[in-house]
Motif scaffolding. Structure first.
Motif, mmCIF file in Angstrom:
data_model
loop_
_atom_site.group_PDB
_atom_site.id
_atom_site.type_symbol
_atom_site.label_atom_id
_atom_site.label_comp_id
_atom_site.label_asym_id
_atom_site.label_seq_id
_atom_site.Cartn_x
_atom_site.Cartn_y
_atom_site.Cartn_z
ATOM 1 N N LEU A 1 -27.415 101.671 23.888
ATOM 2 C CA LEU A 1 -27.422 100.990 22.598
ATOM 3 C C LEU A 1 -27.740 99.505 22.750
ATOM 4 N N TYR A 2 -27.116 98.862 23.722
ATOM 5 C CA TYR A 2 -27.336 97.429 23.930
ATOM 6 C C TYR A 2 -28.776 97.150 24.350
ATOM 7 N N ALA A 3 -29.354 98.047 25.122
ATOM 8 C CA ALA A 3 -30.724 97.845 25.621
ATOM 9 C C ALA A 3 -31.750 97.811 24.503
ATOM 10 N N THR A 4 -31.407 98.342 23.331
ATOM 11 C CA THR A 4 -32.374 98.304 22.228
ATOM 12 C C THR A 4 -32.639 96.877 21.754
ATOM 13 N N TRP A 5 -31.784 95.920 22.149
ATOM 14 C CA TRP A 5 -31.965 94.513 21.766
ATOM 15 C C TRP A 5 -32.572 93.671 22.900
ATOM 16 N N PHE A 6 -32.905 94.278 24.020
ATOM 17 C CA PHE A 6 -33.341 93.509 25.190
ATOM 18 C C PHE A 6 -34.522 92.596 24.894
ATOM 19 N N ASP A 7 -35.422 93.003 24.004
ATOM 20 C CA ASP A 7 -36.624 92.206 23.758
ATOM 21 C C ASP A 7 -36.397 91.093 22.747
ATOM 22 N N ARG A 8 -35.160 90.960 22.238
ATOM 23 C CA ARG A 8 -34.893 89.911 21.244
ATOM 24 C C ARG A 8 -33.486 89.338 21.374
ATOM 25 N N LEU A 9 -32.951 89.294 22.587
ATOM 26 C CA LEU A 9 -31.642 88.688 22.806
ATOM 27 C C LEU A 9 -31.738 87.186 22.521
ATOM 28 N N PRO A 10 -30.842 86.643 21.716
ATOM 29 C CA PRO A 10 -30.942 85.225 21.342
ATOM 30 C C PRO A 10 -30.158 84.309 22.281
ATOM 31 N N ALA A 11 -30.836 83.301 22.788
ATOM 32 C CA ALA A 11 -30.136 82.244 23.528
ATOM 33 C C ALA A 11 -29.467 81.310 22.528
ATOM 34 N N LEU A 12 -28.335 80.745 22.915
ATOM 35 C CA LEU A 12 -27.703 79.721 22.095
ATOM 36 C C LEU A 12 -28.492 78.414 22.207
ATOM 37 N N ALA A 13 -28.410 77.589 21.201
ATOM 38 C CA ALA A 13 -29.167 76.345 21.170
ATOM 39 C C ALA A 13 -28.790 75.447 22.347
ATOM 40 N N SER A 14 -29.770 74.796 22.914
ATOM 41 C CA SER A 14 -29.629 73.762 23.947
ATOM 42 C C SER A 14 -29.282 74.298 25.336
ATOM 43 N N VAL A 15 -29.231 75.627 25.525
ATOM 44 C CA VAL A 15 -28.794 76.115 26.838
ATOM 45 C C VAL A 15 -29.779 75.731 27.939
ATOM 46 N N ALA A 16 -31.075 75.842 27.674
ATOM 47 C CA ALA A 16 -32.048 75.495 28.704
ATOM 48 C C ALA A 16 -31.950 74.005 29.046
ATOM 49 N N ASP A 17 -31.786 73.164 28.036
ATOM 50 C CA ASP A 17 -31.638 71.730 28.283
ATOM 51 C C ASP A 17 -30.371 71.438 29.077
ATOM 52 N N LEU A 18 -29.282 72.136 28.760
ATOM 53 C CA LEU A 18 -28.022 71.932 29.479
ATOM 54 C C LEU A 18 -28.164 72.303 30.953
ATOM 55 N N LEU A 19 -28.736 73.463 31.222
ATOM 56 C CA LEU A 19 -28.889 73.895 32.614
ATOM 57 C C LEU A 19 -29.836 72.975 33.382
ATOM 58 N N ARG A 20 -30.915 72.569 32.740
ATOM 59 C CA ARG A 20 -31.875 71.685 33.424
ATOM 60 C C ARG A 20 -31.302 70.288 33.639
ATOM 61 N N THR A 21 -30.493 69.814 32.707
ATOM 62 C CA THR A 21 -29.846 68.510 32.883
ATOM 63 C C THR A 21 -28.919 68.541 34.094
ATOM 64 N N LEU A 22 -28.132 69.602 34.215
ATOM 65 C CA LEU A 22 -27.215 69.716 35.346
ATOM 66 C C LEU A 22 -27.979 69.883 36.656
ATOM 67 N N ALA A 23 -28.975 70.741 36.666
ATOM 68 C CA ALA A 23 -29.759 70.943 37.886
ATOM 69 C C ALA A 23 -30.456 69.649 38.297
ATOM 70 N N GLY A 24 -30.969 68.920 37.315
ATOM 71 C CA GLY A 24 -31.618 67.651 37.605
ATOM 72 C C GLY A 24 -30.662 66.597 38.109
ATOM 73 N N GLY A 25 -29.379 66.762 37.800
ATOM 74 C CA GLY A 25 -28.348 65.838 38.277
ATOM 75 C C GLY A 25 -27.736 66.248 39.604
ATOM 76 N N GLY A 26 -28.322 67.246 40.244
ATOM 77 C CA GLY A 26 -27.855 67.651 41.569
ATOM 78 C C GLY A 26 -26.857 68.783 41.595
ATOM 79 N N TRP A 27 -26.586 69.406 40.443
ATOM 80 C CA TRP A 27 -25.666 70.531 40.400
ATOM 81 C C TRP A 27 -26.380 71.825 40.780
ATOM 82 N N VAL A 28 -25.703 72.671 41.545
ATOM 83 C CA VAL A 28 -26.206 74.008 41.842
ATOM 84 C C VAL A 28 -25.743 74.920 40.707
ATOM 85 N N VAL A 29 -26.670 75.418 39.922
ATOM 86 C CA VAL A 29 -26.333 76.233 38.755
ATOM 87 C C VAL A 29 -26.291 77.706 39.157
ATOM 88 N N VAL A 30 -25.147 78.342 38.901
ATOM 89 C CA VAL A 30 -24.956 79.752 39.244
ATOM 90 C C VAL A 30 -24.478 80.503 38.004
#
Length: 220
Positions: free
Chosen positions: A75-104
């Motif tokens: 049932l969950y897999a039926t949404w795989f092609d349209r799972l929504p990211a929350l706003a700003s997540v990519a910016d948050l992860l890239r900001t931390l990675a750019g600041g020397g954090w290892v993101v896991v």
């Protein structure tokens, strides 16, 4: 020494908790179990077997577990092609990675789900490692997933911060000796996250990014 930013995924980076609620509710309904959606919601974040134990009890018919989990996954897999990211997540992860954090990424999702979640987040360039339920014997709230993530990052607990949205996330992090940060984006109340060990709670990833300079990240 490096620092590690550990992130849950469902409800923390992606707006997918309620999709899991509906998928589990329908899987349980198909098998004859009437479980209120609010109860399912509170169990999201646990690995499948633990979630079923939480909802149906330890004396349930364990022979149904694989069928129930399989129905949820389908049932969950039926949404795989349209799972929504929350706003700003990519910016948050890239900001931390750019600041020397290892993101896991530290998730109770299976490997098969993680690839769809990573496509939604769309920040693979900032993600160094991933830890899924397939990598550990015990899932959250046990500390094993967080300890596995620390080993992947090569840092001790005091050099890491864990961000999640459920009480299971907060308990796993604190049991591993890692500072826990809660987000309200998964629908769990602030008081519950704080009681489970959150050192700070933010509305969502956008709020955390805006206040990163005075968040627990600044103390590591």
């Amino acid at each position: 020494m490096e620092r590690a930013a550990l992130f849950d995924v469902d409800g923390t980076l992606t707006d997918t908790n309620y999709l899991h609620v509906v998928a589990w509710w329908e899987a349980l309904r198909q098998a004859g179990h009437r479980v209120p959606m609010h109860s399912v919601h509170r169990a999201i974040g646990l690995p499948g077997e633990d979630l079923l134990g939480h909802l149906l009890g330890g004396d349930r018919d364990h022979a149904q577990d694989d069928r129930l989990s399989g129905a949820h996954d389908t049932l969950y897999a039926t949404w795989f092609d349209r799972l929504p990211a929350l706003a700003s997540v990519a910016d948050l992860l890239r900001t931390l990675a750019g600041g020397g954090w290892v993101v896991v990424l530290v998730t109770s999702a299976k490997d098969s789900e993680l690839s769809a979640l990573r496509r939604a987040v769309d920040a693979d360039d900032a993600i160094a490692e991933t830890s899924t339920s397939d990598d550990v014997e015990e899932g959250k709230p046990a500390p094993e997933p967080v300890r596995h993530a620390l080993r992947l990052a090569g840092v001790p607990p005091e050099r890491a911060v864990f961000v999640g949205d459920t009480v299971w996330d907060m308990r796993a992090a604190t049991r591993a000796g890692v500072t826990a940060v809660g987000l309200l984006s998964g629908g769990i109340p602030r008081a519950d996250l704080e009681e489970a060990g959150a050192a700070a709670v933010y509305r969502d990833p956008t709020d955390l990014l805006a206040r990163l300079g005075d968040s627990p990240f600044s103390a590591v």
